[in-house]
Design a protein around this motif. Structure first.
Motif, PDB file in Angstrom:
ATOM      1  N   VAL A   1       4.573  -1.453 -10.861  1.00  0.00           N
ATOM      2  CA  VAL A   1       5.734  -2.314 -11.107  1.00  0.00           C
ATOM      3  C   VAL A   1       6.526  -2.502  -9.814  1.00  0.00           C
ATOM      4  CG1 VAL A   1       7.976  -2.389 -12.239  1.00  0.00           C
ATOM      5  CG2 VAL A   1       5.941  -1.830 -13.549  1.00  0.00           C
ATOM      6  N   LEU A   2       6.742  -1.415  -9.098  1.00  0.00           N
ATOM      7  CA  LEU A   2       7.479  -1.515  -7.831  1.00  0.00           C
ATOM      8  C   LEU A   2       6.729  -2.414  -6.848  1.00  0.00           C
ATOM      9  CD1 LEU A   2       8.708   2.133  -7.186  1.00  0.00           C
ATOM     10  CD2 LEU A   2      10.070   0.142  -7.809  1.00  0.00           C
ATOM     11  N   GLY A   3       5.410  -2.199  -6.757  1.00  0.00           N
ATOM     12  CA  GLY A   3       4.604  -2.989  -5.827  1.00  0.00           C
ATOM     13  C   GLY A   3       4.619  -4.464  -6.178  1.00  0.00           C
ATOM     14  N   ILE A   4       4.475  -4.772  -7.467  1.00  0.00           N
ATOM     15  CA  ILE A   4       4.480  -6.174  -7.895  1.00  0.00           C
ATOM     16  C   ILE A   4       5.838  -6.793  -7.604  1.00  0.00           C
ATOM     17  CG2 ILE A   4       4.441  -7.670  -9.927  1.00  0.00           C
ATOM     18  CD1 ILE A   4       2.290  -5.859 -11.093  1.00  0.00           C
ATOM     19  N   GLY A   5       6.897  -6.025  -7.851  1.00  0.00           N
ATOM     20  CA  GLY A   5       8.245  -6.531  -7.564  1.00  0.00           C
ATOM     21  C   GLY A   5       8.406  -6.884  -6.101  1.00  0.00           C
ATOM     22  N   ARG A   6       7.946  -5.991  -5.237  1.00  0.00           N
ATOM     23  CA  ARG A   6       8.085  -6.249  -3.811  1.00  0.00           C
ATOM     24  C   ARG A   6       7.226  -7.446  -3.399  1.00  0.00           C
ATOM     25  NH1 ARG A   6       7.530  -2.367   1.469  1.00  0.00           N
ATOM     26  NH2 ARG A   6       8.549  -3.891   2.795  1.00  0.00           N
ATOM     27  N   ALA A   7       6.036  -7.536  -3.989  1.00  0.00           N
ATOM     28  CA  ALA A   7       5.140  -8.637  -3.623  1.00  0.00           C
ATOM     29  C   ALA A   7       5.699  -9.976  -4.076  1.00  0.00           C
ATOM     30  CB  ALA A   7       3.757  -8.396  -4.240  1.00  0.00           C
ATOM     31  N   LEU A   8       6.241 -10.029  -5.308  1.00  0.00           N
ATOM     32  CA  LEU A   8       6.760 -11.299  -5.821  1.00  0.00           C
ATOM     33  C   LEU A   8       7.986 -11.745  -5.043  1.00  0.00           C
ATOM     34  CD1 LEU A   8       6.573 -11.226  -9.719  1.00  0.00           C
ATOM     35  CD2 LEU A   8       5.321 -12.670  -8.140  1.00  0.00           C
ATOM     36  N   ALA A   9       8.756 -10.779  -4.528  1.00  0.00           N
ATOM     37  CA  ALA A   9       9.998 -11.126  -3.845  1.00  0.00           C
ATOM     38  C   ALA A   9       9.758 -11.527  -2.401  1.00  0.00           C
ATOM     39  CB  ALA A   9      10.957  -9.936  -3.899  1.00  0.00           C
ATOM     40  N   GLU A  10       8.533 -11.319  -1.908  1.00  0.00           N
ATOM     41  CA  GLU A  10       8.321 -11.429  -0.471  1.00  0.00           C
ATOM     42  C   GLU A  10       8.330 -12.874   0.022  1.00  0.00           C
ATOM     43  OE1 GLU A  10       8.684  -9.126   1.565  1.00  0.00           O
ATOM     44  OE2 GLU A  10       8.491 -10.725   3.021  1.00  0.00           O
ATOM     45  N   THR A  11       9.112 -13.127   1.048  1.00  0.00           N
ATOM     46  CA  THR A  11       9.177 -14.459   1.646  1.00  0.00           C
ATOM     47  C   THR A  11       8.670 -14.424   3.075  1.00  0.00           C
ATOM     48  OG1 THR A  11      11.150 -14.829   0.349  1.00  0.00           O
ATOM     49  CG2 THR A  11      10.673 -16.424   2.053  1.00  0.00           C
TER      50      THR A  11
ATOM     51  N   LEU B   1       0.804  -1.223   0.000  1.00  0.00           N
ATOM     52  CA  LEU B   1       0.000   0.000   0.000  1.00  0.00           C
ATOM     53  C   LEU B   1       0.842   1.281   0.000  1.00  0.00           C
ATOM     54  CD1 LEU B   1      -3.145  -0.412   2.282  1.00  0.00           C
ATOM     55  CD2 LEU B   1      -3.046   0.229  -0.114  1.00  0.00           C
ATOM     56  N   PRO B   2       1.837   1.407   0.912  1.00  0.00           N
ATOM     57  CA  PRO B   2       2.591   2.671   0.939  1.00  0.00           C
ATOM     58  C   PRO B   2       3.246   2.995  -0.403  1.00  0.00           C
ATOM     59  CG  PRO B   2       3.190   1.286   2.803  1.00  0.00           C
ATOM     60  CD  PRO B   2       2.287   0.477   1.946  1.00  0.00           C
ATOM     61  N   ILE B   3       3.846   1.989  -1.059  1.00  0.00           N
ATOM     62  CA  ILE B   3       4.507   2.229  -2.353  1.00  0.00           C
ATOM     63  C   ILE B   3       3.486   2.706  -3.375  1.00  0.00           C
ATOM     64  CG2 ILE B   3       5.637   1.106  -4.302  1.00  0.00           C
ATOM     65  CD1 ILE B   3       6.993  -0.743  -2.435  1.00  0.00           C
ATOM     66  N   LEU B   4       2.362   1.989  -3.459  1.00  0.00           N
ATOM     67  CA  LEU B   4       1.351   2.333  -4.458  1.00  0.00           C
ATOM     68  C   LEU B   4       0.801   3.737  -4.201  1.00  0.00           C
ATOM     69  CD1 LEU B   4      -0.671  -0.989  -4.880  1.00  0.00           C
ATOM     70  CD2 LEU B   4       1.084  -0.031  -6.343  1.00  0.00           C
ATOM     71  N   ILE B   5       0.486   4.035  -2.934  1.00  0.00           N
ATOM     72  CA  ILE B   5      -0.109   5.339  -2.630  1.00  0.00           C
ATOM     73  C   ILE B   5       0.877   6.462  -2.944  1.00  0.00           C
ATOM     74  CG2 ILE B   5      -1.018   6.806  -0.789  1.00  0.00           C
ATOM     75  CD1 ILE B   5      -2.196   4.321   0.472  1.00  0.00           C
ATOM     76  N   HIS B   6       2.135   6.273  -2.529  1.00  0.00           N
ATOM     77  CA  HIS B   6       3.129   7.322  -2.759  1.00  0.00           C
ATOM     78  C   HIS B   6       3.298   7.631  -4.238  1.00  0.00           C
ATOM     79  CE1 HIS B   6       4.931   8.926   0.778  1.00  0.00           C
ATOM     80  NE2 HIS B   6       4.987   7.738   1.357  1.00  0.00           N
ATOM     81  N   THR B   7       3.517   6.580  -5.037  1.00  0.00           N
ATOM     82  CA  THR B   7       3.770   6.830  -6.454  1.00  0.00           C
ATOM     83  C   THR B   7       2.524   7.395  -7.128  1.00  0.00           C
ATOM     84  OG1 THR B   7       3.324   4.503  -6.782  1.00  0.00           O
ATOM     85  CG2 THR B   7       5.615   5.180  -6.834  1.00  0.00           C
TER      86      THR B   7
END
Lengths: 290, 323
Positions: A195-205, A145-151
């Motif tokens: 793109v940033l949000g998807i990247g962070r989501a896909l990388a999340e462990t 959420l923070p990344i998406l809202i900021h951008t």
């Protein structure tokens, strides 16, 4: 003397840029080199066998995509609305918008494992979702959420005020102005944020191991547990003896997916922005002509 | 149901707006493209949300895992949640897969997070069965443990380290910071990097119990999470000393990772010696439950202890238990 300093500085910044590019190149080549041997159609199409050492990762790819879908469906409308609200408050300094955006800054800095524990306590236990794709996706939604809202907010703010004045002079309502003018103009920035949000989501462990879980079966519904690719990489590399090859192959696939998603989102955004800026240029020309 | 939600009839309760705005499209924004229009079209969002809600709620009725089992004519059915030791999880995943094939109505979800989490989850009822890679402690007598395999813990050093064995006193000295150079243990002049496990790891408890060290006394250079992490750390540092699961270390050493397993008390660190019970620093791998009242839990625990899964135990580099 001056030219010597100039040359030195340009050499330094040039080599810094080259170093950064080299790090990316090294990571990509290393993952590809180690992972390419285990990549095959079977790897993409079959379920894992022997704790993941043989077979493929088909159900894991499906789970990853479902988790991402849940996260985006939950996060995108919410972040769009929140960003619209924040961007409206562009001239006020201390108010609820200021408090909200400081809260988002703090939320952006929260380590992902904390989101994992929160997601486990809130979605899995308190809301009774159990280990499930839904719980994992919603936890990720909170995280991006923070990344998406900021951008999105920055994108909306960057739309020239002239657009708003023109719309107002034509008698358009604020809602119409937002959906028909501001939002299309901000699309490239929103896509970049996505793109940033998807990247962070896909990388999340860390956030997923306690929420979406560890199950490698093909997920039957969003209430079922499903292992994401990042969790699979972690498990192969850390818990399964001789699982390194499959971990690298999964990592190579994950990187490839990220690159494809990035490229697709960027090209969509640049197309949309090219169209928009083309029109603005036309407008400018006609105005000059008048 | 899904189709109805996505395409509601005209007189459906959901408000179904037509084109959202009554004002003509402003000049200059006309050609953004159909995709943007779709995204901006409110009725698209209404349909999408309705569809998502339908998909989400539909399966919700039957999936909450409470371990409820019932005997049907085709045998067992129901859903079990198993959580706990990350050492044991890959093995139980494989056993569960075989069990599901034999009992098509059964679903077993295996989660991980460490022995401590397994025990906590069984007590709170989040899980039906816990996985513990150590014996139960004195304050865990409310639970029952069922041994399904064994695993030894071995000291490991870098392959190039000339030291062949360490005495009990030397190991205690190294881990409590009294010895910090291999020279003091008959090795080369090289400082020792002490690799220690993080709190809550079962191998840590086996190790501390065997050498009778109190965890706060340990002066570690590196704290690692799991076995692979420990092995990678030792393989990457010539002067390192660590301890990991023998099954894992044996495989890694055989596949060329530069580590060597040190014997303990004169007994070689091999899975064969763990199976025969000779190796002193070993641990049981247990399933933990509150009771076996649930027939599905009982059948699964018995299946895990049976000879039918010995090949799977061996395939995960553990040592099967002969009854």
């Amino acid at each position: 003397m001056n030219s010597l300093t100039d040359r030195l500085v340009s050499l330094m910044i040039g080599s810094a840029a080259a170093l950064v590019a080299a790090v990316l190149g090294w990571v990509l080549l290393d993952i590809l080199y180690r992972g390419i041997g285990d990549l095959s159609w079977e790897f993409l199409a079959q379920p894992p066998e022997d704790a993941g050492r043989s077979g493929g990762i088909a159900p894991i790819i499906v789970s990853t995509m479902l988790i991402l879908m849940v996260a985006l469906i939950a996060a995108v409308p919410l972040s769009l609305s929140a960003a619209a609200a924040l961007a409206q408050q562009r001239h006020r300094r201390f108010g609820w918008a200021w408090i909200a955006s400081r809260c988002l800054d703090v939320l952006a800095a929260v380590p992902s494992v904390v989101f994992g524990l929160f997601g486990n306590a809130f979605f899995c236990v308190a809301l009774g979702m159990g280990y499930s794709i839904l719980a994992g996706g919603l936890t990720l939604a909170c995280m991006i959420l923070p990344i998406l809202i900021h951008t999105t907010e920055h994108g909306l703010r960057a739309v020239p005020a002239d657009y708003h004045y023109a719309a107002a002079s034509l008698g358009l309502s604020r809602t119409t102005t937002f959906f028909r003018i501001t939002l299309p103009a901000a699309l490239p920035a929103i896509a970049a944020g996505l793109v940033l949000g998807i990247g962070r989501a896909l990388a999340e462990t860390a956030a997923l191991i306690f929420t979406a879980g560890y199950v490698t079966r093909q997920p039957e519904s969003l209430m079922g547990s499903g292992r994401s690719m990042s969790v699979h990489i972690f498990d192969m590399a850390m818990n399964v003896p001789a699982g390194d090859g499959r971990a690298n192959a999964t990592a190579a696939l994950l990187v490839a997916m990220l690159l494809i998603i990035n490229a697709a989102a960027m090209s969509l955004a640049s197309k949309a922005s090219a169209k928009l800026s083309g029109q603005t240029a036309e407008d400018m020309n006609s105005r000059q002509y008048v | 149901m899904l189709a109805r939600a996505l395409y509601p009839p005209k007189n459906h309760l959901i408000h179904h707006p037509t084109t959202p705005v009554g004002i003509e499209t402003p000049v200059g924004i006309e050609s953004i493209g159909a995709s943007c229009r779709l995204i901006l079209n409110a009725s698209f969002w209404v349909r999408l949300c309705a569809g998502v809600i339908a998909v989400t709620l539909m399966p919700g009725c039957h999936t909450r895992s409470d371990g409820a089992a019932e005997i049907t004519s085709s045998g067992l059915s129901g859903r079990l949640t198993v959580t706990g030791s990350s050492t044991l999880a890959p093995l139980v995943v494989e056993i569960a897969k075989r069990f599901e094939q034999l009992n098509p109505g059964v679903r077993i979800d295996v989660q991980t997070g460490g022995t401590g989490k397994g025990i906590a989850d069984v007590r709170s009822g989040v899980a039906d069965i816990g996985m513990a890679s150590r014996p139960l402690k004195g304050n865990e007598t409310d639970l029952n443990a069922y041994k399904i395999a064994a695993d030894g813990v071995s000291l490991i050093v870098h392959e190039s380290n000339p030291v062949q064995e360490l005495t009990q006193r030397q190991v205690v000295g190294i881990y409590t910071g009294k010895i910090d150079n291999w020279l003091q243990c008959g090795g080369r002049d090289q400082s020792i990097q002490v690799v220690h496990k993080a709190e809550g790891r079962a191998t840590l408890e086996v190790f501390l119990k065997h050498f009778q060290i109190d965890n706060p006394d340990v002066k570690a250079d590196v704290i690692v999470g799991d076995n692979q992490h420990g092995i990678k750390t030792v393989a990457g540092a010539v002067g390192a000393l660590g301890y990991v699961s023998i099954g894992t270390a044996e495989v890694e050493a055989a596949t060329g990772t530069p580590i060597r397993l040190l014997p303990v008390g004169g007994i070689a660190a091999t899975t064969a010696k763990v199976a025969s019970g000779e190796f002193p620093m070993s641990r049981p791998l247990n399933l933990v439950t509150i009771d076996l009242a649930n027939p599905l839990v009982r059948t699964f625990v018995e299946f895990c202890q049976s000879e039918e899964v010995h090949d799977q135990v061996v395939a995960q580099y553990f040592v099967p238990i002969k009854k």
